[in-house]
Design a protein around this motif. Structure first.
Motif, PDB file in Angstrom:
ATOM      1  N   MET A   1     -15.453   2.097   7.172  1.00  0.00           N
ATOM      2  CA  MET A   1     -15.213   2.419   5.767  1.00  0.00           C
ATOM      3  C   MET A   1     -16.226   1.647   4.918  1.00  0.00           C
ATOM      4  O   MET A   1     -16.725   0.607   5.346  1.00  0.00           O
ATOM      5  CB  MET A   1     -13.792   2.029   5.336  1.00  0.00           C
ATOM      6  N   PRO A   2     -16.519   2.120   3.717  1.00  0.00           N
ATOM      7  CA  PRO A   2     -17.407   1.349   2.833  1.00  0.00           C
ATOM      8  C   PRO A   2     -16.808  -0.033   2.574  1.00  0.00           C
ATOM      9  O   PRO A   2     -15.596  -0.215   2.656  1.00  0.00           O
ATOM     10  CB  PRO A   2     -17.431   2.175   1.539  1.00  0.00           C
ATOM     11  N   SER A   3     -17.656  -1.004   2.248  1.00  0.00           N
ATOM     12  CA  SER A   3     -17.190  -2.385   2.076  1.00  0.00           C
ATOM     13  C   SER A   3     -16.122  -2.509   0.993  1.00  0.00           C
ATOM     14  O   SER A   3     -15.260  -3.374   1.070  1.00  0.00           O
ATOM     15  CB  SER A   3     -18.359  -3.304   1.744  1.00  0.00           C
ATOM     16  N   PHE A   4     -16.163  -1.629  -0.009  1.00  0.00           N
ATOM     17  CA  PHE A   4     -15.188  -1.738  -1.103  1.00  0.00           C
ATOM     18  C   PHE A   4     -13.829  -1.144  -0.735  1.00  0.00           C
ATOM     19  O   PHE A   4     -12.906  -1.165  -1.543  1.00  0.00           O
ATOM     20  CB  PHE A   4     -15.734  -1.130  -2.403  1.00  0.00           C
ATOM     21  N   ILE A   5     -13.692  -0.607   0.471  1.00  0.00           N
ATOM     22  CA  ILE A   5     -12.393  -0.130   0.955  1.00  0.00           C
ATOM     23  C   ILE A   5     -12.020  -0.994   2.156  1.00  0.00           C
ATOM     24  O   ILE A   5     -12.378  -0.684   3.293  1.00  0.00           O
ATOM     25  CB  ILE A   5     -12.437   1.372   1.323  1.00  0.00           C
ATOM     26  N   PRO A   6     -11.342  -2.126   1.902  1.00  0.00           N
ATOM     27  CA  PRO A   6     -11.052  -3.062   2.994  1.00  0.00           C
ATOM     28  C   PRO A   6     -10.058  -2.536   4.020  1.00  0.00           C
ATOM     29  O   PRO A   6      -9.966  -3.074   5.111  1.00  0.00           O
ATOM     30  CB  PRO A   6     -10.510  -4.298   2.277  1.00  0.00           C
ATOM     31  N   GLY A   7      -9.291  -1.506   3.688  1.00  0.00           N
ATOM     32  CA  GLY A   7      -8.356  -0.959   4.662  1.00  0.00           C
ATOM     33  C   GLY A   7      -7.188  -0.247   4.031  1.00  0.00           C
ATOM     34  O   GLY A   7      -7.318   0.354   2.961  1.00  0.00           O
ATOM     35  N   VAL A   8      -6.035  -0.333   4.710  1.00  0.00           N
ATOM     36  CA  VAL A   8      -4.829   0.361   4.271  1.00  0.00           C
ATOM     37  C   VAL A   8      -3.639  -0.586   4.311  1.00  0.00           C
ATOM     38  O   VAL A   8      -3.669  -1.627   4.976  1.00  0.00           O
ATOM     39  CB  VAL A   8      -4.524   1.590   5.183  1.00  0.00           C
ATOM     40  N   ILE A   9      -2.588  -0.221   3.562  1.00  0.00           N
ATOM     41  CA  ILE A   9      -1.305  -0.922   3.642  1.00  0.00           C
ATOM     42  C   ILE A   9      -0.225   0.098   3.973  1.00  0.00           C
ATOM     43  O   ILE A   9      -0.404   1.300   3.748  1.00  0.00           O
ATOM     44  CB  ILE A   9      -0.945  -1.670   2.328  1.00  0.00           C
ATOM     45  N   ASN A  10       0.873  -0.403   4.505  1.00  0.00           N
ATOM     46  CA  ASN A  10       2.037   0.428   4.791  1.00  0.00           C
ATOM     47  C   ASN A  10       3.000   0.233   3.627  1.00  0.00           C
ATOM     48  O   ASN A  10       3.499  -0.863   3.411  1.00  0.00           O
ATOM     49  CB  ASN A  10       2.677  -0.008   6.106  1.00  0.00           C
ATOM     50  N   LEU A  11       3.232   1.279   2.880  1.00  0.00           N
ATOM     51  CA  LEU A  11       4.127   1.215   1.729  1.00  0.00           C
ATOM     52  C   LEU A  11       5.327   2.111   2.007  1.00  0.00           C
ATOM     53  O   LEU A  11       5.236   3.329   1.882  1.00  0.00           O
ATOM     54  CB  LEU A  11       3.394   1.666   0.458  1.00  0.00           C
ATOM     55  N   ARG A  12       6.408   1.474   2.467  1.00  0.00           N
ATOM     56  CA  ARG A  12       7.642   2.196   2.808  1.00  0.00           C
ATOM     57  C   ARG A  12       7.378   3.380   3.738  1.00  0.00           C
ATOM     58  O   ARG A  12       7.837   4.488   3.505  1.00  0.00           O
ATOM     59  CB  ARG A  12       8.373   2.623   1.545  1.00  0.00           C
ATOM     60  N   GLY A  13       6.590   3.132   4.780  1.00  0.00           N
ATOM     61  CA  GLY A  13       6.325   4.163   5.770  1.00  0.00           C
ATOM     62  C   GLY A  13       5.154   5.066   5.449  1.00  0.00           C
ATOM     63  O   GLY A  13       4.783   5.909   6.261  1.00  0.00           O
ATOM     64  N   ASN A  14       4.553   4.913   4.291  1.00  0.00           N
ATOM     65  CA  ASN A  14       3.387   5.715   3.913  1.00  0.00           C
ATOM     66  C   ASN A  14       2.132   4.865   3.996  1.00  0.00           C
ATOM     67  O   ASN A  14       2.123   3.710   3.563  1.00  0.00           O
ATOM     68  CB  ASN A  14       3.528   6.251   2.483  1.00  0.00           C
ATOM     69  N   VAL A  15       1.080   5.431   4.537  1.00  0.00           N
ATOM     70  CA  VAL A  15      -0.204   4.752   4.625  1.00  0.00           C
ATOM     71  C   VAL A  15      -0.933   4.941   3.300  1.00  0.00           C
ATOM     72  O   VAL A  15      -1.139   6.072   2.856  1.00  0.00           O
ATOM     73  CB  VAL A  15      -1.039   5.312   5.795  1.00  0.00           C
ATOM     74  N   VAL A  16      -1.298   3.814   2.665  1.00  0.00           N
ATOM     75  CA  VAL A  16      -1.981   3.866   1.374  1.00  0.00           C
ATOM     76  C   VAL A  16      -3.324   3.148   1.501  1.00  0.00           C
ATOM     77  O   VAL A  16      -3.363   1.959   1.813  1.00  0.00           O
ATOM     78  CB  VAL A  16      -1.124   3.200   0.264  1.00  0.00           C
ATOM     79  N   PRO A  17      -4.448   3.869   1.290  1.00  0.00           N
ATOM     80  CA  PRO A  17      -5.756   3.218   1.304  1.00  0.00           C
ATOM     81  C   PRO A  17      -5.872   2.245   0.128  1.00  0.00           C
ATOM     82  O   PRO A  17      -5.300   2.470  -0.938  1.00  0.00           O
ATOM     83  CB  PRO A  17      -6.747   4.365   1.150  1.00  0.00           C
ATOM     84  N   VAL A  18      -6.629   1.163   0.353  1.00  0.00           N
ATOM     85  CA  VAL A  18      -6.780   0.120  -0.661  1.00  0.00           C
ATOM     86  C   VAL A  18      -8.259  -0.028  -1.013  1.00  0.00           C
ATOM     87  O   VAL A  18      -9.116  -0.047  -0.132  1.00  0.00           O
ATOM     88  CB  VAL A  18      -6.211  -1.220  -0.140  1.00  0.00           C
ATOM     89  N   LEU A  19      -8.530  -0.137  -2.309  1.00  0.00           N
ATOM     90  CA  LEU A  19      -9.881  -0.245  -2.829  1.00  0.00           C
ATOM     91  C   LEU A  19     -10.038  -1.593  -3.533  1.00  0.00           C
ATOM     92  O   LEU A  19      -9.194  -1.947  -4.362  1.00  0.00           O
ATOM     93  CB  LEU A  19     -10.113   0.913  -3.803  1.00  0.00           C
ATOM     94  N   ASP A  20     -11.079  -2.342  -3.196  1.00  0.00           N
ATOM     95  CA  ASP A  20     -11.397  -3.602  -3.881  1.00  0.00           C
ATOM     96  C   ASP A  20     -12.277  -3.242  -5.076  1.00  0.00           C
ATOM     97  O   ASP A  20     -13.471  -2.977  -4.927  1.00  0.00           O
ATOM     98  CB  ASP A  20     -12.114  -4.547  -2.925  1.00  0.00           C
ATOM     99  N   VAL A  21     -11.684  -3.199  -6.256  1.00  0.00           N
ATOM    100  CA  VAL A  21     -12.387  -2.730  -7.452  1.00  0.00           C
ATOM    101  C   VAL A  21     -13.556  -3.646  -7.796  1.00  0.00           C
ATOM    102  O   VAL A  21     -14.617  -3.184  -8.218  1.00  0.00           O
ATOM    103  CB  VAL A  21     -11.420  -2.585  -8.648  1.00  0.00           C
ATOM    104  N   SER A  22     -13.409  -4.952  -7.581  1.00  0.00           N
ATOM    105  CA  SER A  22     -14.494  -5.893  -7.853  1.00  0.00           C
ATOM    106  C   SER A  22     -15.709  -5.580  -6.996  1.00  0.00           C
ATOM    107  O   SER A  22     -16.847  -5.596  -7.474  1.00  0.00           O
ATOM    108  CB  SER A  22     -14.011  -7.328  -7.598  1.00  0.00           C
ATOM    109  N   ASP A  23     -15.483  -5.255  -5.729  1.00  0.00           N
ATOM    110  CA  ASP A  23     -16.576  -4.907  -4.824  1.00  0.00           C
ATOM    111  C   ASP A  23     -17.200  -3.569  -5.238  1.00  0.00           C
ATOM    112  O   ASP A  23     -18.419  -3.408  -5.244  1.00  0.00           O
ATOM    113  CB  ASP A  23     -16.065  -4.852  -3.385  1.00  0.00           C
TER     114      ASP A  23
END
Length: 171
Positions: A41-63
């Motif tokens: 993934m691009p560096s500004f997308i460090p990964g995903v979190i599990n939010l109540r059983g749903n996979v949510v991609p995470v974006l580092d806005v500063s990056d």
């Protein structure tokens, strides 16, 4: 009623700037939690979190904006937002890592100016406008333009793969 809600913005800090997102797009605010790394993934997308059983991609806005990764601390939050139009026309939840959340502000339309054509430290196509406040400007994010079509496609594929993996591991 909608006129009042349409002018509500969640404000937060990234770097030296104050940003705002339309409150109608904000689903929730979480304490920073472990983000599961996703390869390629691009560096500004460090990964995903599990939010109540749903996979949510995470974006580092500063990056994404400043090419500077944010080191999480006790004030760091993940703001879960709904991107109105993703690649396949469906809505998509994305977590935005922000340094700290400030408050919800009502900003009259008359106080919102178009993004500048120059002089901003971030690309102006990421902005829907700028709100003048006594302490300076609040940069209002345009969630639809925050990610390119290619980045959204990659996020949707990553989310779908991670969802498939977690559901097949549960069996």
């Amino acid at each position: 009623m909608s006129n009042f809600e349409d002018n509500q913005y969640l404000t937060f800090k990234i770097g030296e700037e104050t940003f705002g997102i339309g409150l109608l797009n904000v689903k929730e605010i979480l304490e920073y939690t472990h983000v599961t790394t996703v390869p390629m993934m691009p560096s500004f997308i460090p990964g995903v979190i599990n939010l109540r059983g749903n996979v949510v991609p995470v974006l580092d806005v500063s990056d994404k904006f400043f090419k500077k990764k944010h080191s999480p601390d006790k004030r760091t939050c993940i703001v879960i937002v709904e991107v109105p139009e993703s690649v396949n026309g469906a809505r998509m939840d994305i977590g935005l890592i922000v340094e700290s959340v400030y408050e919800v502000l009502s900003i009259p339309s008359a106080e919102i100016e178009p993004p500048p054509t120059f002089g901003s430290r971030i690309r102006v196509d990421f902005l829907s406008g700028m709100a003048r406040q006594s302490s300076g400007f609040i940069l209002l994010l345009n969630l639809i333009r925050l990610l390119t079509v290619e980045e959204l496609t990659a996020l949707e594929e990553t989310r779908d793969e991670a969802t498939h993996l977690t559901s097949s591991n549960a069996v």
